[in-house]
Design an enzyme around this catalytic site. Structure first.
Site, PDB file in Angstrom:
ATOM      1  N   ASP A 160      33.954  27.086  34.684  1.00 37.70           N
ATOM      2  CA  ASP A 160      35.458  26.408  34.504  1.00 37.70           C
ATOM      3  C   ASP A 160      35.315  25.943  36.009  1.00 37.70           C
ATOM      4  O   ASP A 160      34.398  25.611  36.665  1.00 37.70           O
ATOM      5  CB  ASP A 160      36.221  27.697  34.451  1.00 37.70           C
ATOM      6  CG  ASP A 160      36.466  28.836  35.510  1.00 37.70           C
ATOM      7  OD1 ASP A 160      35.551  28.523  36.451  1.00 37.70           O
ATOM      8  OD2 ASP A 160      37.190  29.721  35.357  1.00 37.70           O
ATOM      9  N   HIS A 200      15.528  45.469  29.496  1.00 38.54           N
ATOM     10  CA  HIS A 200      16.149  46.431  28.711  1.00 38.54           C
ATOM     11  C   HIS A 200      17.291  45.922  27.580  1.00 38.54           C
ATOM     12  O   HIS A 200      17.256  46.496  26.390  1.00 38.54           O
ATOM     13  CB  HIS A 200      16.852  47.140  29.441  1.00 38.54           C
ATOM     14  CG  HIS A 200      15.804  48.317  30.327  1.00 38.54           C
ATOM     15  ND1 HIS A 200      16.270  49.501  30.780  1.00 38.54           N
ATOM     16  CD2 HIS A 200      14.674  48.255  30.556  1.00 38.54           C
ATOM     17  CE1 HIS A 200      15.114  50.171  31.328  1.00 38.54           C
ATOM     18  NE2 HIS A 200      14.230  49.363  31.228  1.00 38.54           N
ATOM     19  N   CYS A 232      32.025  31.521  36.288  1.00 41.78           N
ATOM     20  CA  CYS A 232      33.524  31.407  36.437  1.00 41.78           C
ATOM     21  C   CYS A 232      33.793  32.002  37.788  1.00 41.78           C
ATOM     22  O   CYS A 232      32.837  32.339  38.776  1.00 41.78           O
ATOM     23  CB  CYS A 232      34.468  31.832  35.246  1.00 41.78           C
ATOM     24  SG  CYS A 232      34.363  33.869  35.343  1.00 41.78           S
ATOM     25  N   THR A 267      34.679  35.078  38.764  1.00 35.29           N
ATOM     26  CA  THR A 267      34.403  36.193  39.020  1.00 35.29           C
ATOM     27  C   THR A 267      32.967  36.599  38.103  1.00 35.29           C
ATOM     28  O   THR A 267      32.161  37.458  38.274  1.00 35.29           O
ATOM     29  CB  THR A 267      35.210  37.253  38.699  1.00 35.29           C
ATOM     30  OG1 THR A 267      35.731  37.135  37.340  1.00 35.29           O
ATOM     31  CG2 THR A 267      36.456  37.611  39.581  1.00 35.29           C
ATOM     32  N   HIS A 317      13.951  49.689  23.627  1.00 35.64           N
ATOM     33  CA  HIS A 317      15.109  49.018  23.695  1.00 35.64           C
ATOM     34  C   HIS A 317      15.691  47.863  22.721  1.00 35.64           C
ATOM     35  O   HIS A 317      17.038  47.918  22.455  1.00 35.64           O
ATOM     36  CB  HIS A 317      14.793  47.981  25.086  1.00 35.64           C
ATOM     37  CG  HIS A 317      14.322  48.747  26.266  1.00 35.64           C
ATOM     38  ND1 HIS A 317      15.133  49.688  27.036  1.00 35.64           N
ATOM     39  CD2 HIS A 317      12.994  48.764  26.914  1.00 35.64           C
ATOM     40  CE1 HIS A 317      14.524  50.330  27.871  1.00 35.64           C
ATOM     41  NE2 HIS A 317      13.119  49.822  27.870  1.00 35.64           N
TER      42      HIS A 317
HETATM   43  C1  RB5 Z   1      40.142  31.112  37.401  1.00 36.33           C
HETATM   44  O1  RB5 Z   1      41.133  30.998  38.326  1.00 36.33           O
HETATM   45  C2  RB5 Z   1      39.619  32.556  37.125  1.00 36.33           C
HETATM   46  O2  RB5 Z   1      40.520  33.345  36.360  1.00 36.33           O
HETATM   47  C3  RB5 Z   1      38.310  32.486  36.374  1.00 36.33           C
HETATM   48  O3  RB5 Z   1      37.419  31.658  37.044  1.00 36.33           O
HETATM   49  C4  RB5 Z   1      37.444  33.882  35.926  1.00 36.33           C
HETATM   50  O4  RB5 Z   1      37.555  34.603  37.227  1.00 36.33           O
HETATM   51  C5  RB5 Z   1      37.931  34.576  35.072  1.00 36.33           C
HETATM   52  O5  RB5 Z   1      37.278  35.570  34.824  1.00 36.33           O
END
Ligand code: RB5
Length: 140
Positions: A8, A98, A65, A67, A133
């Protein structure tokens, strides 16, 4: 291997780093976007990459993304996908050995490009151990 990749708006810079790493390792890359910093919805990219993997058009995928959490949640809703969020190398290795993870998720706001490159190298070169596994994977 043929690797599908998607991100993203929070993951573009890291996606470009990862594409370079994959090419250095000799892999083909199917870049599903996004390619600008305009705000986009990560589930769309998770679905594109996951479909390519589930359909067998790509061997594995990488999703990035902010996180890595949203991408991993969305990808794991697609049948046949075992997406693993790995922001350190031990998890990257174990997710292959695994869990036979077929998608690696990374958090671009959590890790830097140097660590991400090492995680990708580790994940791409680790192999599924099979045996018990496989039995456990067959249970879900
Ligand atoms: C976008 O702002 C953020 O929410 C996205 O990149 C991600 O971290 C979502 O899990």
């Amino acid at each position: 291997m043929r690797v599908a990749i998607g991100c993203d708006h929070g993951g573009i810079d890291l996606k470009n780093t990862v594409i370079s790493v994959l090419k250095e390792l000799g892999h083909d890359v199917d870049d599903q976007g996004c390619n600008s910093t305009d705000s986009v919805d990560y589930p769309n990219f998770a679905k594109s990459v996951s479909s390519l993997v589930n359909d067998g058009k790509c061997d594995c995928g990488i999703l990035i993304c902010g996180t890595g959490i949203g991408m991993s949640m969305a990808a794991n809703r697609v049948p046949g996908i075992r997406a693993a969020l790995c922001n350190e190398m031990f998890s990257a290795k174990m997710s292959r050995e695994h869990n036979d993870a077929n998608i690696l998720c990374l958090g671009a706001r959590v890790i830097g490009p140097g660590l991400a490159a090492e995680i990708v190298k580790t994940w791409m070169t680790s192999e599924f151990a099979g045996g018990r596994h496989q039995r456990r994977i067959d249970m879900f």
